[in-house]
Design a protein around this motif. Structure first.
Motif, short mmCIF file in Angstrom:
data_model
loop_
_atom_site.label_atom_id
_atom_site.label_comp_id
_atom_site.label_asym_id
_atom_site.label_seq_id
_atom_site.Cartn_x
_atom_site.Cartn_y
_atom_site.Cartn_z
N ARG A 1 -32.37 -6.44 10.81
CA ARG A 1 -33.81 -6.46 11.13
C ARG A 1 -34.33 -7.89 11.15
N LYS A 2 -33.80 -8.77 10.28
CA LYS A 2 -34.23 -10.17 10.29
C LYS A 2 -33.77 -10.87 11.57
N LEU A 3 -32.60 -10.48 12.09
CA LEU A 3 -32.10 -11.07 13.32
C LEU A 3 -32.77 -10.51 14.56
N ASN A 4 -33.22 -9.26 14.49
CA ASN A 4 -33.82 -8.61 15.65
C ASN A 4 -34.88 -7.63 15.16
N ARG A 5 -36.13 -8.04 15.27
CA ARG A 5 -37.24 -7.24 14.76
C ARG A 5 -37.57 -6.03 15.64
N SER A 6 -37.17 -6.06 16.90
CA SER A 6 -37.62 -5.01 17.82
C SER A 6 -36.57 -3.96 18.14
N ALA A 7 -35.32 -4.20 17.84
CA ALA A 7 -34.27 -3.23 18.19
C ALA A 7 -34.39 -1.97 17.34
N GLU A 8 -34.06 -0.85 17.95
CA GLU A 8 -33.95 0.38 17.18
C GLU A 8 -32.61 0.34 16.46
N ILE A 9 -32.62 0.65 15.16
CA ILE A 9 -31.39 0.64 14.37
C ILE A 9 -31.03 2.09 14.05
N VAL A 10 -29.80 2.45 14.41
CA VAL A 10 -29.32 3.82 14.24
C VAL A 10 -28.08 3.79 13.35
N GLN A 11 -28.04 4.64 12.35
CA GLN A 11 -26.84 4.76 11.51
C GLN A 11 -25.97 5.89 12.04
N ALA A 12 -24.64 5.69 12.00
CA ALA A 12 -23.73 6.68 12.57
C ALA A 12 -22.47 6.82 11.71
N VAL A 13 -21.85 7.98 11.86
CA VAL A 13 -20.56 8.27 11.25
C VAL A 13 -19.62 8.64 12.39
N HIS A 14 -18.44 8.02 12.44
CA HIS A 14 -17.46 8.25 13.51
C HIS A 14 -18.04 8.00 14.90
N GLY A 15 -18.99 7.07 14.99
CA GLY A 15 -19.55 6.70 16.28
C GLY A 15 -20.39 7.78 16.93
N GLN A 16 -20.76 8.79 16.20
CA GLN A 16 -21.54 9.89 16.75
C GLN A 16 -23.02 9.50 16.81
N VAL A 17 -23.49 9.23 18.02
CA VAL A 17 -24.88 8.85 18.25
C VAL A 17 -25.39 9.67 19.42
N PRO A 18 -26.53 10.33 19.28
CA PRO A 18 -27.08 11.08 20.42
C PRO A 18 -27.29 10.16 21.62
N ALA A 19 -26.86 10.61 22.78
CA ALA A 19 -26.95 9.80 24.01
C ALA A 19 -28.38 9.36 24.29
N ARG A 20 -29.36 10.19 23.96
CA ARG A 20 -30.76 9.84 24.24
C ARG A 20 -31.21 8.58 23.50
N LEU A 21 -30.51 8.22 22.42
CA LEU A 21 -30.85 7.01 21.68
C LEU A 21 -30.27 5.75 22.31
N LEU A 22 -29.30 5.94 23.23
CA LEU A 22 -28.61 4.81 23.83
C LEU A 22 -28.90 4.64 25.31
N LEU A 23 -29.10 5.72 26.02
CA LEU A 23 -29.24 5.68 27.48
C LEU A 23 -30.68 5.85 27.91
N GLU A 24 -31.06 5.09 28.90
CA GLU A 24 -32.41 5.18 29.49
C GLU A 24 -33.50 5.13 28.42
N THR A 25 -33.37 4.17 27.50
CA THR A 25 -34.34 4.05 26.42
C THR A 25 -35.63 3.37 26.86
N LYS A 26 -35.56 2.66 27.99
CA LYS A 26 -36.71 1.91 28.51
C LYS A 26 -37.22 0.89 27.48
N ARG A 27 -36.32 0.40 26.64
CA ARG A 27 -36.68 -0.56 25.61
C ARG A 27 -36.53 -2.00 26.10
N PHE A 28 -35.87 -2.22 27.22
CA PHE A 28 -35.65 -3.58 27.71
C PHE A 28 -36.96 -4.23 28.08
#
Length: 152
Positions: free
Chosen positions: A35-62
């Motif tokens: 968070r100190k390095l990047n105040r605006s990024a969404e931070i997601v915690q994962a186990v075995h790389g399991q992350v819902p696609a909606r959190l990674l694709l077409e986020t319109k965060r750019f």
């Protein structure tokens, strides 16, 4: 380390994987550092790389405005204008000596052009190749046959 820090600084979404292998306090500490390095990024915690696609694709965060504030982006843009907008091979870390990129066998180049790509030559000379390792591209392009559509 510099490559990792730059990637964290420019990310829209940061995934902390394998949180099941550390304590809750360690995961929180890592999240605070990120968070100190990047105040605006969404931070997601994962186990075995399991992350819902909606959190990674077409986020319109750019945000181009935020990216333009980054020193790396400004250096690239300044180099482009200093050469009069001519296509150029900016750098290849494998040739620049002992750098973080060279240590990890990472190479990169920047390509600028004022002309669109020829679709068949692009397919034959770049997209049909078998690339070793990870290939990442950033930016936009357009084809000579499709002036009304920009690719990313």
């Amino acid at each position: 380390a510099d490559v990792l820090i730059e990637q964290v600084e420019y990310a829209d979404v940061l995934v902390i994987n394998k949180v099941d292998t550390v304590s809750g306090a360690q995961a929180r500490q890592l999240e605070l550092i990120l968070r100190k390095l990047n105040r605006s990024a969404e931070i997601v915690q994962a186990v075995h790389g399991q992350v819902p696609a909606r959190l990674l694709l077409e986020t319109k965060r750019f945000s181009l405005a935020e990216l333009e504030q980054a020193p790396g982006w400004l250096a690239e843009l300044n180099a482009f204008f200093e050469t009069g907008g001519r296509p150029q091979h900016q750098h290849n870390s494998e040739h620049e000596g002992a750098t973080e990129e060279a240590d990890h066998h990472i190479s990169s180049f920047v390509y600028y052009a004022q002309r669109p790509f020829h679709p068949q030559r692009l397919m034959d000379q770049a997209l049909s190749m078998e690339w070793q390792g990870v290939l990442r591209s950033k930016g936009f392009f357009w084809l000579a046959t499709r002036h009304d559509i920009m690719g990313a």
